[in-house]
Design a protein around this motif. Structure first.
Motif, PDB file in Angstrom:
ATOM      1  N   GLY A  77       5.450 117.463  -8.668  1.00 43.44           N
ATOM      2  CA  GLY A  77       6.131 116.776  -7.581  1.00 43.44           C
ATOM      3  C   GLY A  77       7.615 117.072  -7.510  1.00 43.44           C
ATOM      4  N   SER A  78       8.189 117.564  -8.606  1.00 39.17           N
ATOM      5  CA  SER A  78       9.626 117.867  -8.614  1.00 39.17           C
ATOM      6  C   SER A  78       9.937 119.249  -8.063  1.00 39.17           C
ATOM      7  CB  SER A  78      10.169 117.756 -10.045  1.00 39.17           C
ATOM      8  OG  SER A  78       9.662 118.808 -10.867  1.00 39.17           O
ATOM      9  N   VAL A  79       8.899 120.035  -7.775  1.00 42.13           N
ATOM     10  CA  VAL A  79       9.069 121.393  -7.258  1.00 42.13           C
ATOM     11  C   VAL A  79       8.608 121.417  -5.803  1.00 42.13           C
ATOM     12  CG1 VAL A  79       8.392 123.807  -7.518  1.00 42.13           C
ATOM     13  CG2 VAL A  79       8.661 122.368  -9.550  1.00 42.13           C
ATOM     14  N   PRO A  80       9.409 121.916  -4.863  1.00 42.33           N
ATOM     15  CA  PRO A  80       8.993 121.946  -3.457  1.00 42.33           C
ATOM     16  C   PRO A  80       7.691 122.740  -3.270  1.00 42.33           C
ATOM     17  CG  PRO A  80      11.337 122.441  -3.666  1.00 42.33           C
ATOM     18  CD  PRO A  80      10.773 122.457  -5.054  1.00 42.33           C
ATOM     19  N   HIS A  81       6.673 122.074  -2.745  1.00 43.98           N
ATOM     20  CA  HIS A  81       5.390 122.725  -2.504  1.00 43.98           C
ATOM     21  C   HIS A  81       4.582 121.830  -1.581  1.00 43.98           C
ATOM     22  CE1 HIS A  81       1.464 124.634  -3.179  1.00 43.98           C
ATOM     23  NE2 HIS A  81       2.112 125.639  -3.738  1.00 43.98           N
ATOM     24  N   GLU A  82       3.698 122.448  -0.786  1.00 44.82           N
ATOM     25  CA  GLU A  82       2.920 121.681   0.182  1.00 44.82           C
ATOM     26  C   GLU A  82       1.963 120.700  -0.471  1.00 44.82           C
ATOM     27  OE1 GLU A  82       0.203 124.121   2.440  1.00 44.82           O
ATOM     28  OE2 GLU A  82      -0.045 125.519   0.778  1.00 44.82           O
ATOM     29  N   ILE A  83       1.626 120.892  -1.751  1.00 44.21           N
ATOM     30  CA  ILE A  83       0.698 119.971  -2.396  1.00 44.21           C
ATOM     31  C   ILE A  83       1.313 118.597  -2.623  1.00 44.21           C
ATOM     32  CG2 ILE A  83      -0.503 121.848  -3.589  1.00 44.21           C
ATOM     33  CD1 ILE A  83       0.864 120.895  -6.183  1.00 44.21           C
ATOM     34  N   ASN A  84       2.621 118.464  -2.457  1.00 40.88           N
ATOM     35  CA  ASN A  84       3.295 117.220  -2.791  1.00 40.88           C
ATOM     36  C   ASN A  84       3.396 116.224  -1.647  1.00 40.88           C
ATOM     37  OD1 ASN A  84       3.890 118.053  -5.466  1.00 40.88           O
ATOM     38  ND2 ASN A  84       5.585 119.295  -4.691  1.00 40.88           N
ATOM     39  N   GLN A  85       2.934 116.570  -0.458  1.00 38.30           N
ATOM     40  CA  GLN A  85       3.091 115.660   0.666  1.00 38.30           C
ATOM     41  C   GLN A  85       1.977 115.824   1.673  1.00 38.30           C
ATOM     42  OE1 GLN A  85       6.884 116.586   2.472  1.00 38.30           O
ATOM     43  NE2 GLN A  85       6.689 118.742   1.985  1.00 38.30           N
ATOM     44  N   LEU A  86       1.742 114.765   2.422  1.00 39.20           N
ATOM     45  CA  LEU A  86       0.725 114.804   3.465  1.00 39.20           C
ATOM     46  C   LEU A  86       1.136 115.769   4.565  1.00 39.20           C
ATOM     47  CD1 LEU A  86      -0.020 110.986   3.813  1.00 39.20           C
ATOM     48  CD2 LEU A  86      -1.267 112.672   2.467  1.00 39.20           C
ATOM     49  N   PRO A  87       0.171 116.330   5.276  1.00 39.38           N
ATOM     50  CA  PRO A  87       0.508 117.285   6.339  1.00 39.38           C
ATOM     51  C   PRO A  87       1.498 116.746   7.358  1.00 39.38           C
ATOM     52  CG  PRO A  87      -1.832 117.372   5.866  1.00 39.38           C
ATOM     53  CD  PRO A  87      -1.280 116.231   5.060  1.00 39.38           C
ATOM     54  N   GLU A  88       1.363 115.465   7.766  1.00 43.49           N
ATOM     55  CA  GLU A  88       2.297 114.905   8.737  1.00 43.49           C
ATOM     56  C   GLU A  88       3.708 114.874   8.166  1.00 43.49           C
ATOM     57  OE1 GLU A  88      -0.594 113.613   8.019  1.00 43.49           O
ATOM     58  OE2 GLU A  88      -1.606 112.837   9.808  1.00 43.49           O
ATOM     59  N   GLN A  89       3.818 114.537   6.859  1.00 39.29           N
ATOM     60  CA  GLN A  89       5.129 114.504   6.221  1.00 39.29           C
ATOM     61  C   GLN A  89       5.745 115.889   6.180  1.00 39.29           C
ATOM     62  OE1 GLN A  89       3.712 112.687   2.563  1.00 39.29           O
ATOM     63  NE2 GLN A  89       4.854 110.826   3.012  1.00 39.29           N
ATOM     64  N   ALA A  90       4.920 116.881   5.857  1.00 34.63           N
ATOM     65  CA  ALA A  90       5.424 118.249   5.790  1.00 34.63           C
ATOM     66  C   ALA A  90       5.929 118.693   7.159  1.00 34.63           C
ATOM     67  CB  ALA A  90       4.318 119.186   5.299  1.00 34.63           C
ATOM     68  N   THR A  91       5.156 118.365   8.200  1.00 26.90           N
ATOM     69  CA  THR A  91       5.557 118.739   9.564  1.00 26.90           C
ATOM     70  C   THR A  91       6.858 118.066   9.933  1.00 26.90           C
ATOM     71  OG1 THR A  91       3.249 119.015  10.190  1.00 26.90           O
ATOM     72  CG2 THR A  91       4.843 118.748  11.975  1.00 26.90           C
ATOM     73  N   HIS A  92       6.992 116.783   9.568  1.00 25.39           N
ATOM     74  CA  HIS A  92       8.220 116.044   9.893  1.00 25.39           C
ATOM     75  C   HIS A  92       9.429 116.669   9.178  1.00 25.39           C
ATOM     76  CE1 HIS A  92      10.920 112.719  10.695  1.00 25.39           C
ATOM     77  NE2 HIS A  92      11.163 112.602   9.404  1.00 25.39           N
ATOM     78  N   GLU A  93       9.250 116.995   7.911  1.00 21.65           N
ATOM     79  CA  GLU A  93      10.357 117.588   7.145  1.00 21.65           C
ATOM     80  C   GLU A  93      10.766 118.933   7.731  1.00 21.65           C
ATOM     81  OE1 GLU A  93      11.004 114.422   4.775  1.00 21.65           O
ATOM     82  OE2 GLU A  93      12.106 116.303   4.726  1.00 21.65           O
ATOM     83  N   GLN A  94       9.767 119.734   8.136  1.00 23.00           N
ATOM     84  CA  GLN A  94      10.073 121.043   8.712  1.00 23.00           C
ATOM     85  C   GLN A  94      10.826 120.883  10.026  1.00 23.00           C
ATOM     86  OE1 GLN A  94       6.195 122.702   8.930  1.00 23.00           O
ATOM     87  NE2 GLN A  94       6.029 123.023   6.720  1.00 23.00           N
ATOM     88  N   THR A  95      10.373 119.903  10.845  1.00 18.97           N
ATOM     89  CA  THR A  95      11.015 119.670  12.141  1.00 18.97           C
ATOM     90  C   THR A  95      12.467 119.224  11.943  1.00 18.97           C
ATOM     91  OG1 THR A  95       8.911 119.077  13.114  1.00 18.97           O
ATOM     92  CG2 THR A  95      10.908 118.380  14.284  1.00 18.97           C
ATOM     93  N   ARG A  96      12.679 118.289  10.986  1.00 15.88           N
ATOM     94  CA  ARG A  96      14.010 117.772  10.734  1.00 15.88           C
ATOM     95  C   ARG A  96      14.931 118.878  10.227  1.00 15.88           C
ATOM     96  NH1 ARG A  96      14.638 112.860   6.609  1.00 15.88           N
ATOM     97  NH2 ARG A  96      14.092 114.545   5.167  1.00 15.88           N
TER      98      ARG A  96
END
Length: 505
Positions: free
Chosen positions: A483-502
């Motif tokens: 969880g301390s390393v940026p990777h898609e396994i650490n967050q739900l798809p909606e969260q990942a999309t939100h972070e990318q958009t932001r």
């Protein structure tokens, strides 16, 4: 199990929900048993008997409290962190083995005599394997009575009862009400267990857990590694196919406030207890997160990670054989490539299904199909192809046990004996298929990167010495490291999309 009277009484007086599932409280003046967090006024200590299980309380003549519903509390975390005979027996009972194969079948799987199994289970749980299976059947019956519109005769069959009479007698004894009375008190969920077409039965359930629950890495990991056709993320739910004892199934699991909402489609309703058990195992819902976090937080390096994301669980699997094969397929390649390879095998050898919601296409191929797969469907180096076939053959022949009831040490040894299987694969199987809470992927790239970034040794004896204080919860420490390393396994798809958009904005 926890039965120390002083500790138990303290938990009851404080209505501490953390102890739900660890023990139950029998109140002799009322003949009712409760969970520790029951909101009713705590009875006097002299009127209480503590039992290690609901089955033990039922065997002593107590009925389940209608207010706190102790039969519906999360399961004891004890059975998922131990590898001894009783813990292995409890995992098999939860998976319905006694209902399908009897106590003799349970004993054969464990490699002990029926007498030994009976004696040890009764000594620790206060009830026999049959009584424990009966208590599980009663809970399944209650779920079906209260959440479906199935005729009660079908409820009895689906719950595993051999006759309507035993079904009626058990429900009355455990809940102090006849099945019809239970149903009349409850508003059945719309769409309950009505057949959806000719093939499927559909049920909606709630899976309880101990708080807190960090859903990001739990569902994020499952979705990031999902095999197309077998798994998907749709409308905020993780969906997948399963092969159960009496046929295929589809589950949809959605995190909610205080529970996981589950939708289950079954070919055969008698598979419901197994579907529930495997769903809970998949999401590690019977863990005790406060105890785990408290231990890991004693490490000054892990403490900030634990504080930032309390309640991390270990994402597991619904099928140990499937997971072991997928882990070998994914050796030394990216997550995306592993999904692509596995999807080809599903398309070629998976059992087709007609998903009621239309997104899934098949169950994952069994070990026999993988062992005999044609070369053109195994697009991987010859060495890994040989490893995959050797593992599939051993699993198909029953020479290696990767089920939840396996002997952890023996399975590790047998896996290591196969060509091409090393510590990374072995510990991955131990963590996610066998459920060993102390499994540690020392050679995993993400673990090494995280430890290095935290200023910790990331290889060799120094790495193992650093991780030693994390025992017996190193599998959970791995989740915090990942969880301390940026990777898609650490967050739900909606969260990942939100972070990318932001970030893009």
């Amino acid at each position: 199990m926890l039965t120390d009277p002083q500790t138990c009484m303290t938990a009851v007086r404080s209505r501490d929900a953390r102890f739900d599932g660890w023990f139950v409280t029998g109140v002799r003046t009322t003949g009712i048993y409760c969970r520790p967090s029951c909101p009713a006024t705590p009875p006097k200590a002299r009127n209480i008997t503590f039992y290690p299980s609901a089955a033990a309380a039922q065997a002593s003549g107590f009925r389940a409290c209608k207010r706190c519903r102790p039969d519906a509390s999360p399961g004891s975390p004890e059975w998922n962190v131990r590898a001894d005979l009783v813990a292995r027996a409890m995992r098999l009972i939860a998976d319905g083995v006694v209902d399908r194969e009897g106590v003799d079948g349970l004993s054969r799987r464990l490699g002990y005599s029926t007498r030994q199994v009976e004696r040890q289970v009764r000594a620790e749980l206060g009830a026999s394997p049959l009584a424990l299976a009966r208590a599980q059947r009663a809970q399944t019956a209650r779920v079906l009575i209260e959440t479906t519109n199935l005729p009660l005769t079908q409820v009895a069959h689906a719950s595993g009862f051999g006759s309507i009479r035993s079904f009626n007698d058990t429900v009355r004894a455990v809940f102090a009400m006849a099945p019809r009375e239970l149903r009349s008190r409850t508003k059945v969920l719309a769409g309950g267990a009505s057949p959806t077409g000719a093939a499927w039965h559909h049920l909606q359930l709630r899976l309880p857990f101990r708080r807190p629950l960090e859903v990001g890495n739990l569902f994020g990991h499952l979705v990031a590694t999902a095999v197309p056709g077998v798994e998907e993320w749709r409308d905020g739910a993780y969906r997948r196919t399963m092969q159960l004892p009496h046929g295929p199934a589809v589950i949809a699991l959605r995190p909610d406030d205080g529970f996981v909402a589950a939708r289950v489609w079954l070919r055969d309703l008698t598979d419901l207890p197994v579907a529930i058990s495997r769903s809970r195992w998949l999401l590690d819902l019977d863990a005790d997160p406060e105890a785990i976090d408290a231990h890991l937080a004693t490490d000054e390096v892990l403490a900030p990670l634990v504080a930032a994301a309390p309640g991390r669980r270990v994402p597991r699997t619904v099928d140990g054989v499937e997971f072991a094969l997928r882990l070998v397929i994914g050796q030394q390649i990216s997550t995306r490539a592993a999904r692509t390879h596995a999807a080809r095998l599903v398309e070629a050898y998976g059992e087709p299904i007609d998903d009621p919601d239309g997104g899934l296409t098949a169950t994952f191929p069994d070990a026999v199909a993988i062992a005999t797969a044609a070369d053109e469907t195994l697009a991987m180096p010859q060495s890994r192809r040989n490893t995959l076939r050797a593992l599939a053959t051993a699993l198909a022949e029953g020479r290696i046990d990767v089920s939840t009831s396996a002997d952890w040490a023996r399975t590790r040894q047998e896996l290591l004996a196969l060509p091409g299987i090393g510590p990374w694969t072995v510990e991955g199987v131990a963590m996610r298929a066998l459920g060993d809470p102390d499994a540690f992927l020392a050679t995993d790239l993400g673990v090494r990167q995280a430890m290095s970034a935290l200023g910790l040794p990331d290889a060799g004896r120094a790495q193992l010495d650093t991780a030693a204080p994390w025992r017996p919860w190193r599998a959970y420490a791995v989740q915090h490291l990942w969880g301390s390393v940026p990777h898609e396994i650490n967050q739900l798809p909606e969260q990942a999309t939100h972070e990318q958009t932001r970030s893009a904005g």
